[in-house]
Design a protein around this motif. Structure first.
Motif, PDB file in Angstrom:
ATOM      1  N   MET A  53      -1.715   9.568   8.433  1.00 51.13           N
ATOM      2  CA  MET A  53      -1.847   9.461   6.984  1.00 51.13           C
ATOM      3  C   MET A  53      -3.023  10.337   6.536  1.00 51.13           C
ATOM      4  SD  MET A  53      -2.378   6.021   4.862  1.00 51.13           S
ATOM      5  CE  MET A  53      -1.112   5.178   5.784  1.00 51.13           C
ATOM      6  N   THR A  54      -2.834  11.073   5.481  1.00 48.52           N
ATOM      7  CA  THR A  54      -3.936  11.916   5.022  1.00 48.52           C
ATOM      8  C   THR A  54      -4.470  11.379   3.711  1.00 48.52           C
ATOM      9  OG1 THR A  54      -2.329  13.298   3.886  1.00 48.52           O
ATOM     10  CG2 THR A  54      -3.067  14.042   6.062  1.00 48.52           C
ATOM     11  N   HIS A  55      -5.727  11.685   3.466  1.00 46.83           N
ATOM     12  CA  HIS A  55      -6.317  11.306   2.194  1.00 46.83           C
ATOM     13  C   HIS A  55      -6.569  12.581   1.433  1.00 46.83           C
ATOM     14  CE1 HIS A  55      -6.811   7.320   3.647  1.00 46.83           C
ATOM     15  NE2 HIS A  55      -7.395   7.782   4.723  1.00 46.83           N
ATOM     16  N   ARG A  56      -6.492  12.450   0.139  1.00 45.51           N
ATOM     17  CA  ARG A  56      -6.802  13.638  -0.639  1.00 45.51           C
ATOM     18  C   ARG A  56      -8.259  14.022  -0.436  1.00 45.51           C
ATOM     19  NH1 ARG A  56      -4.129  12.294  -6.115  1.00 45.51           N
ATOM     20  NH2 ARG A  56      -3.274  10.636  -4.853  1.00 45.51           N
ATOM     21  N   ARG A  57      -9.067  13.005  -0.302  1.00 50.67           N
ATOM     22  CA  ARG A  57     -10.475  13.306  -0.043  1.00 50.67           C
ATOM     23  C   ARG A  57     -10.873  12.639   1.247  1.00 50.67           C
ATOM     24  NH1 ARG A  57     -13.082  12.009  -5.760  1.00 50.67           N
ATOM     25  NH2 ARG A  57     -11.960  10.105  -5.329  1.00 50.67           N
ATOM     26  N   TRP A  58     -11.109  13.406   2.263  1.00 51.02           N
ATOM     27  CA  TRP A  58     -11.351  12.852   3.585  1.00 51.02           C
ATOM     28  C   TRP A  58     -12.596  11.968   3.651  1.00 51.02           C
ATOM     29  CZ3 TRP A  58     -16.038  13.957   5.637  1.00 51.02           C
ATOM     30  CH2 TRP A  58     -16.725  15.062   5.067  1.00 51.02           C
ATOM     31  N   ASP A  85       0.825  -1.202   0.000  1.00 53.32           N
ATOM     32  CA  ASP A  85       0.000   0.000   0.000  1.00 53.32           C
ATOM     33  C   ASP A  85       0.857   1.249   0.000  1.00 53.32           C
ATOM     34  OD1 ASP A  85      -2.709  -0.059  -0.232  1.00 53.32           O
ATOM     35  OD2 ASP A  85      -3.039  -0.837   1.784  1.00 53.32           O
ATOM     36  N   GLU A  86       1.873   1.213   0.860  1.00 57.73           N
ATOM     37  CA  GLU A  86       2.719   2.407   0.988  1.00 57.73           C
ATOM     38  C   GLU A  86       3.368   2.744  -0.331  1.00 57.73           C
ATOM     39  OE1 GLU A  86       5.091   1.235   4.339  1.00 57.73           O
ATOM     40  OE2 GLU A  86       3.273   1.334   5.579  1.00 57.73           O
ATOM     41  N   ALA A  87       3.843   1.729  -1.025  1.00 63.47           N
ATOM     42  CA  ALA A  87       4.463   1.965  -2.330  1.00 63.47           C
ATOM     43  C   ALA A  87       3.474   2.639  -3.265  1.00 63.47           C
ATOM     44  CB  ALA A  87       4.933   0.640  -2.922  1.00 63.47           C
ATOM     45  N   ARG A 106      -6.119   1.906  -5.194  1.00 64.68           N
ATOM     46  CA  ARG A 106      -5.444   0.876  -4.386  1.00 64.68           C
ATOM     47  C   ARG A 106      -6.385  -0.297  -4.123  1.00 64.68           C
ATOM     48  NH1 ARG A 106      -3.874   5.259  -0.993  1.00 64.68           N
ATOM     49  NH2 ARG A 106      -5.183   4.366   0.589  1.00 64.68           N
ATOM     50  N   LEU A 107      -7.647   0.032  -3.867  1.00 63.45           N
ATOM     51  CA  LEU A 107      -8.621  -1.035  -3.645  1.00 63.45           C
ATOM     52  C   LEU A 107      -8.723  -1.929  -4.876  1.00 63.45           C
ATOM     53  CD1 LEU A 107     -11.049  -2.486  -2.311  1.00 63.45           C
ATOM     54  CD2 LEU A 107     -12.491  -0.611  -3.026  1.00 63.45           C
ATOM     55  N   ARG A 108      -8.765  -1.295  -6.026  1.00 61.25           N
ATOM     56  CA  ARG A 108      -8.962  -2.071  -7.248  1.00 61.25           C
ATOM     57  C   ARG A 108      -7.751  -2.903  -7.625  1.00 61.25           C
ATOM     58  NH1 ARG A 108     -10.724   1.024 -12.265  1.00 61.25           N
ATOM     59  NH2 ARG A 108      -9.740  -0.820 -13.164  1.00 61.25           N
ATOM     60  N   HIS A 109      -6.567  -2.286  -7.514  1.00 60.85           N
ATOM     61  CA  HIS A 109      -5.393  -2.965  -8.071  1.00 60.85           C
ATOM     62  C   HIS A 109      -4.579  -3.750  -7.056  1.00 60.85           C
ATOM     63  CE1 HIS A 109      -6.211  -1.142 -11.855  1.00 60.85           C
ATOM     64  NE2 HIS A 109      -6.275   0.046 -11.285  1.00 60.85           N
ATOM     65  N   ILE A 110      -4.679  -3.368  -5.788  1.00 64.58           N
ATOM     66  CA  ILE A 110      -3.927  -4.119  -4.781  1.00 64.58           C
ATOM     67  C   ILE A 110      -4.863  -4.958  -3.926  1.00 64.58           C
ATOM     68  CG2 ILE A 110      -2.375  -3.962  -2.815  1.00 64.58           C
ATOM     69  CD1 ILE A 110      -1.558  -1.197  -3.994  1.00 64.58           C
ATOM     70  N   GLY A 111      -5.930  -4.323  -3.479  1.00 63.29           N
ATOM     71  CA  GLY A 111      -6.854  -5.024  -2.587  1.00 63.29           C
ATOM     72  C   GLY A 111      -7.535  -6.210  -3.238  1.00 63.29           C
ATOM     73  N   LEU A 112      -8.352  -5.945  -4.244  1.00 63.51           N
ATOM     74  CA  LEU A 112      -9.206  -6.991  -4.810  1.00 63.51           C
ATOM     75  C   LEU A 112      -8.473  -8.237  -5.291  1.00 63.51           C
ATOM     76  CD1 LEU A 112     -12.077  -5.074  -6.612  1.00 63.51           C
ATOM     77  CD2 LEU A 112     -12.153  -6.396  -4.511  1.00 63.51           C
ATOM     78  N   PRO A 113      -7.377  -8.071  -6.062  1.00 67.46           N
ATOM     79  CA  PRO A 113      -6.742  -9.296  -6.555  1.00 67.46           C
ATOM     80  C   PRO A 113      -6.280 -10.214  -5.426  1.00 67.46           C
ATOM     81  CG  PRO A 113      -5.868  -7.368  -7.663  1.00 67.46           C
ATOM     82  CD  PRO A 113      -6.708  -6.872  -6.541  1.00 67.46           C
ATOM     83  N   ASN A 114      -6.043  -9.644  -4.243  1.00 61.30           N
ATOM     84  CA  ASN A 114      -5.501 -10.457  -3.164  1.00 61.30           C
ATOM     85  C   ASN A 114      -6.545 -10.996  -2.193  1.00 61.30           C
ATOM     86  OD1 ASN A 114      -2.689 -10.552  -3.713  1.00 61.30           O
ATOM     87  ND2 ASN A 114      -2.652  -8.352  -3.318  1.00 61.30           N
ATOM     88  N   VAL A 115      -7.807 -10.653  -2.409  1.00 59.53           N
ATOM     89  CA  VAL A 115      -8.822 -11.179  -1.485  1.00 59.53           C
ATOM     90  C   VAL A 115      -9.842 -12.032  -2.228  1.00 59.53           C
ATOM     91  CG1 VAL A 115      -8.606  -9.327   0.195  1.00 59.53           C
ATOM     92  CG2 VAL A 115     -10.222  -9.089  -1.693  1.00 59.53           C
ATOM     93  N   ARG A 116      -9.458 -12.544  -3.375  1.00 61.51           N
ATOM     94  CA  ARG A 116     -10.409 -13.346  -4.134  1.00 61.51           C
ATOM     95  C   ARG A 116     -10.933 -14.531  -3.342  1.00 61.51           C
ATOM     96  NH1 ARG A 116      -7.254 -14.275  -9.355  1.00 61.51           N
ATOM     97  NH2 ARG A 116      -7.246 -12.234 -10.312  1.00 61.51           N
ATOM     98  N   GLY A 117     -10.046 -15.135  -2.589  1.00 60.00           N
ATOM     99  CA  GLY A 117     -10.454 -16.308  -1.809  1.00 60.00           C
ATOM    100  C   GLY A 117     -11.573 -15.954  -0.851  1.00 60.00           C
ATOM    101  N   MET A 118     -11.355 -14.898  -0.045  1.00 61.40           N
ATOM    102  CA  MET A 118     -12.361 -14.535   0.939  1.00 61.40           C
ATOM    103  C   MET A 118     -13.628 -14.029   0.264  1.00 61.40           C
ATOM    104  SD  MET A 118     -12.873 -14.786   4.115  1.00 61.40           S
ATOM    105  CE  MET A 118     -11.553 -14.609   5.305  1.00 61.40           C
ATOM    106  N   LEU A 119     -13.445 -13.375  -0.878  1.00 58.05           N
ATOM    107  CA  LEU A 119     -14.612 -12.899  -1.620  1.00 58.05           C
ATOM    108  C   LEU A 119     -15.491 -14.088  -2.023  1.00 58.05           C
ATOM    109  CD1 LEU A 119     -15.818 -10.273  -2.519  1.00 58.05           C
ATOM    110  CD2 LEU A 119     -14.563 -10.426  -4.652  1.00 58.05           C
ATOM    111  N   SER A 120     -14.833 -15.170  -2.434  1.00 59.68           N
ATOM    112  CA  SER A 120     -15.666 -16.327  -2.799  1.00 59.68           C
ATOM    113  C   SER A 120     -16.267 -16.977  -1.563  1.00 59.68           C
ATOM    114  CB  SER A 120     -14.876 -17.333  -3.633  1.00 59.68           C
ATOM    115  OG  SER A 120     -13.636 -17.565  -3.063  1.00 59.68           O
TER     116      SER A 120
END
Lengths: 425, 288, 290
Positions: free
Chosen positions: C1-6, B181-183, B194-208
């Protein structure tokens, strides 16, 4: 709604003799209940678990009603057997109770307490002439004036004996026990001969068994319970001794009322009590057992089971609702129903129908005849005031008494105290 | 970013000795024997002819004269297909609601910091222990107030976002290493990206997993649809199957056949989704 | 950590939060209100103050029920936290026919209560398979009262709970196992660690968060056990009702038309208070371990 009540009062004074209701005219012309009084428009009817087996029958009854009264449209709902009390409860809570609903008396009482059902004795002077007293009394409640439902079909319990097991283990199925003491004696023989593999008795006593022994269950005003008497304790003691002797399977400690029927179906016990249609359902479940069953008259006072149709007080179409309830419970329609399944009409006109007193020789037919003969003495064994929680607590206390963990008196006292507490709350 | 690592199918880790195979299959069969008996009894009951006893001291697992008549009769007795279609509608709404609602909420609770997150988390946890026994009628009054009584949407609504599923998704997102995430944050990715590209691909198991839970929960529910629905045309399969269990007519063979019919879709959904639990294993897991 | 949109996080949790309030919190507030009345399911009900609670405290059955629920939790927690993980590891590996096994292991979760009652009854009653087999072997003379003895019934119900829970928690673990890094396993294997060592040093730490979640779920559902006890005791709550769980007690009082809703609500609140304890304890232990 208010206006409608006023209308009813007026009509009640006007209709001195009601209207002639011959057997040919089974539905009431009486409910010229409100200003219009015409039987037309939409009316809803809710039955309990009659589909799909009786779909054709019910549809026939409804079609005939619609034909008789052009302009009437009946909406028929049939609810599944499971969860019916929750369903009716949510309808009542949500204000969506159908115009005419199939309610047994113990379901009707809470609705009466909330003022949701119509007192049909107000509109029908003829009730007592047409329906058997036991059926009408089932819909009268302590502390409330009136009758809150049209009795529909009745049933009672019959003894069923497994003739094969009895013959095999030294008993005569033609001479089944007729009293509790005989029952214990025969149970002893069966147990000894079968080496404890098979039982005769497998029922825990219920409130109804106390009633059969002449124990007064409730005070007349319906405000307290009175079944902790020495006679009741004596009966529980008899059961306790029989249990200790091994005449009943241990299952009785945690069985429901239907538990003994289950054990009977398995061939573990040789006796059960059930309604007049039990052999028919047995023929479906366990076809090899059904022919070996012999029916006999229930011991003591036979229980009376009543189903009825109640009319919602909030109905928008009282004339049609009342006419429909009378139509469904008319002698002809009830008789036709009773020809399809072993139940009994609640109308006096049906009492002389030879169909119910004639057996064709099959055991299912014998059971029907025995049950019909028992109906005359049948009574509702348990007060409607007994709630689910009460009956559960009573069963638990009785089980403790039978297992010998506490004395019968302690069990009865605890049960009465708990029931009184729940009744007051 | 999730990287598709090399397929590890030929690595030493995945080869199995014959001894281990035998051991594994033995264990599998032991567990199988323990778990599958009710299913077998149902299956055998549903295949029994009318001349065979159903209740006995010892159950017979093999029908003497197997027949498919009971299945035909169920279909003749009740409109199985339309009930199943209703159930499917409810299940699809519930699955979609959970897949979206529980996922985004789970992500926010796991990966984003905001005021009130802790409190909200506590409330979600609290719902696990809240008493659900006495609230069904008040639920009905709520749904009726929304004008959804006697509709399939009304049946699907309360379960459309399950609180347990939110917690399950949160756990799954938490398993993703924070450095990924930090990267992405340094790269300037927004929370959505981040949700779309990092989160989702890695939670497919739990999603199913939550899909299965949601599907089965919706598919098997009985009391709630019974209370909400009035018109038999809207009945779901569980409620409709109750018609086989009538006042004077209950044939256990038909009931068992009906249960088997309602059981099939669950098996299909489960079999279709179980592959996804192993995505991580098959394609190589998260690159740390 | 801040978000651009809170407001982004709020946007994400909004739907779930709405559901939380409408379908969980709001009815629960109603429950709390009901607990101070003598309400019946069809309305009515006067304010009765603490009357329900004083009755709850004098209810002999509640003490039994709490004890039963706690025994349930203590026994189920280790079993249902570990066994499903072992089974998950067992079915994780791709073998011919594994899909069949995975699906089969899940069937108890969706088996209907009626059938489960039948099958387990056949196994455990006095004339059942277990007793029959043991008598045939000559291990016992008289049948063991699995279903009619206070404690044996409780433990029979626990086995049923474990049996039903295996598949349920198995699939939660399966989804987590996918995230355990293969390299770690391979590295451990290269170091010569056997399967048992690898399980403890690689698998368990890898699914720690999931184990915590499972243990919370197990303990909460064990405290709220209902159907297994209900089914095995035919709804009677065991001999003399000594085997009721708290939820069974609540169900007994809230059922149907004639339900004593006020009393049932008061019991619910007691259960709520009892359940929060172990949950906080588990979360605390986890924080310490971390």
């Amino acid at each position: 709604m208010r206006r409608y009540w006023a209308g009813l009062a007026v009509v009640a004074t006007m209709v001195a003799g009601g209207c002639g209701l011959g057997a040919e005219e089974p539905e009431a012309a009486a409910p010229s209940a409100n200003a219009s009084g015409e039987v037309k428009g939409k009316v809803s009817l809710q039955t309990w678990a009659l589909k799909p087996k009786f779909t054709d029958y019910m549809q026939g009854v409804i079609d005939a009603f619609e034909k008789k009264h052009p302009g009437v449209e009946v909406e028929w709902l049939d609810q599944p057997g499971d969860g019916y009390s929750e369903k009716v409860l949510s309808q009542a809570a949500g204000g969506t109770l159908p115009d005419v609903t199939n309610l047994p008396p113990d379901f009707a009482l809470p609705l009466v307490k909330q003022g949701l059902l119509l007192d049909v004795s107000q509109t029908d002077q003829k009730l007592a002439d047409e329906y058997v007293a036991g059926g009408i009394d089932a819909y009268r409640f302590a502390g409330f004036q009136g009758v809150y439902g049209y009795p529909w079909y009745l049933n009672t319990d019959v003894n069923y004996w497994n003739s094969e097991l009895m013959t095999k283990y030294g008993l005569d199925p033609k001479k089944p026990p007729t009293t509790f003491d005989e029952l214990v004696a025969q149970a002893r023989i069966l147990k000894e001969k079968s080496g404890g593999k098979v039982y005769l008795m497998s029922r825990r006593p219920e409130l109804g068994d106390l009633f059969k022994e002449g124990v007064k269950l409730m005070a007349d005003d319906g405000k307290s319970f009175t079944f902790n008497t020495p006679e009741a304790a004596a009966l529980l003691d008899k059961y306790r001794d029989a249990f200790k002797e091994g005449l009943l399977p241990r299952d009785v400690l945690t069985d429901t009322y239907a538990g003994n029927a289950k054990l009977f179906n398995e061939g573990t016990v040789a006796w059960t009590t059930a309604g007049a249609n039990h052999i028919t359902s047995l023929a479906t479940d366990n076809p090899t057992l059904a022919p070996k069953v012999v029916p006999s008259t229930a011991m003591g006072t036979p229980p009376l089971y009543v189903q009825g149709l109640s009319v919602s007080k909030k109905t928008q179409n009282a004339p049609a609702a009342i006419a429909l309830a009378r139509w469904v419970t008319s002698p002809e329609n009830q008789a036709a129903f009773a020809h399809l399944v072993s139940i009994f009409p609640s109308t006096k006109a049906s009492a002389n129908d030879p169909f119910f007193s004639k057996s064709d020789g099959t055991n299912a037919s014998e059971a029907k005849v025995i049950a019909f003969a028992s109906l005359a003495q049948a009574k509702m064994l348990q007060p409607v005031e007994v709630t689910d929680a009460m009956s559960k607590f009573i069963r638990q206390q009785f089980a403790l008494a039978i297992s010998g963990e506490i004395t019968s008196k302690e069990a009865l006292d605890a049960a009465v105290a708990k029931c009184d507490e729940l009744l007051q709350n | 970013m999730a990287a598709h690592a090399k397929s590890a199918r030929h690595s030493g880790f995945n080869t199995i000795t014959t001894g281990e195979k035998v051991l594994r299959y033995t264990l599998l069969l032991v567990v199988l024997a323990i778990t599958v008996s009710p299913f077998l009894w149902q299956l055998s009951t549903s295949l029994k002819s009318l001349d065979e006893d159903i209740y006995a001291q010892t159950p017979t697992f093999l029908p003497e004269h197997p027949t498919l008549d009971n299945y035909v009769k169920v279909a003749e007795t009740i409109p199985v297909w339309s009930y199943a279609a209703n159930s499917l509608v409810v299940a699809v709404i519930v699955v979609a609601g959970n897949a979206v609602g529980a996922t985004i909420a789970g992500y926010a609770l796991a990966k984003l910091r905001f005021r009130g997150a802790k409190l909200l988390m506590g409330l979600f946890l609290a719902t696990l222990v809240l008493p659900g026994e006495v609230t069904i009628i008040s639920q009905y009054v709520t749904v009726r107030g929304l004008g959804l009584a006697d509709t399939l949407v009304g049946v699907a609504l309360p379960g459309a976002i399950g609180m347990l599923n939110v917690l399950l998704m949160r756990t799954a997102f938490q398993a993703i290493p924070p450095e990924m995430d930090e990267a992405a944050i340094i790269d300037g990715a927004t929370a959505w990206q981040r949700l779309r590209h990092i989160g989702l691909p890695n939670v497919r198991g739990m999603l199913s997993v939550i899909t299965i839970f949601a599907f089965i929960g919706a598919w098997d529910d009985f009391l709630w649809p019974l209370i909400v629905l009035t018109n038999p045309e809207n009945y779901t399969l569980t409620v409709g199957l109750q018609y086989l269990n009538g006042t004077f007519s209950a044939n256990p063979r038909l009931i068992a056949a009906g249960t088997m019919i309602s059981f099939l879709p669950i098996v299909i959904v489960f079999a279709a989704l179980q592959r996804f639990f192993f995505r991580g294993v098959e394609e190589g897991a998260i690159k740390g | 950590m801040t978000h651009r949109r809170w407001f982004t996080p709020w946007l994400l949790v909004a739907p779930a939060a709405v559901w939380l309030f409408v379908f969980n919190i709001w009815p629960s507030i109603n429950t709390v209100v009901l607990a101070f009345t003598n309400a019946k399911p069809l309305g009515g009900g006067r304010f009765t103050g603490l009357a329900n609670f004083t009755r709850v405290l004098n209810d002999d059955q509640l003490a039994d029920a709490l004890l039963n629920s706690i025994v349930f939790m203590v026994v189920c927690l280790p079993l249902l936290t570990m066994l499903p993980l072992l089974i998950a590891v067992l079915v994780e590996k791709k073998l011919p026919g594994i899909m069949f096994f995975r699906t089969a292991f899940y069937t108890p979760v969706v088996a209907s209560a009626v059938v489960v009652a039948l099958i387990w009854g056949w196994m455990l009653n006095d004339r059942g398979l277990v007793n029959g087999f043991a008598q045939w072997l000559g291990v016992i003379a008289a049948p063991i009262p699995f279903l009619t003895d206070r404690w044996l019934l409780l433990f029979s119900a626990i086995s049923l709970t474990v049996w039903k829970g295996l598949g349920y928690y198995m699939i939660i673990y399966l989804s987590a196992l996918g995230n355990v890094r293969r390299e770690l396993h391979e590295a451990a294997a290269v170091d010569g660690a056997g399967p048992v060592r690898r399980f403890w040093s690689v698998t368990v730490p890898g699914v720690r968060n999931t184990m915590l979640l499972v243990s919370v779920l197990v303990s909460v559902s064990a405290l709220r056990v209902f159907s297994e006890l209900y089914v095995l005791s035919n709804g009677t709550g065991g001999p003399g009702g000594r085997d009721m769980s708290v939820v069974m007690l609540i169900q007994m009082y809230s059922r149907g038309f004639t339900g004593h809703l006020g009393y049932a609500s008061a019991l619910s609140i007691v259960l709520l208070v009892v359940t929060i304890g172990p949950m906080l304890l588990l979360l605390r232990l986890n924080r310490k371990a971390a």
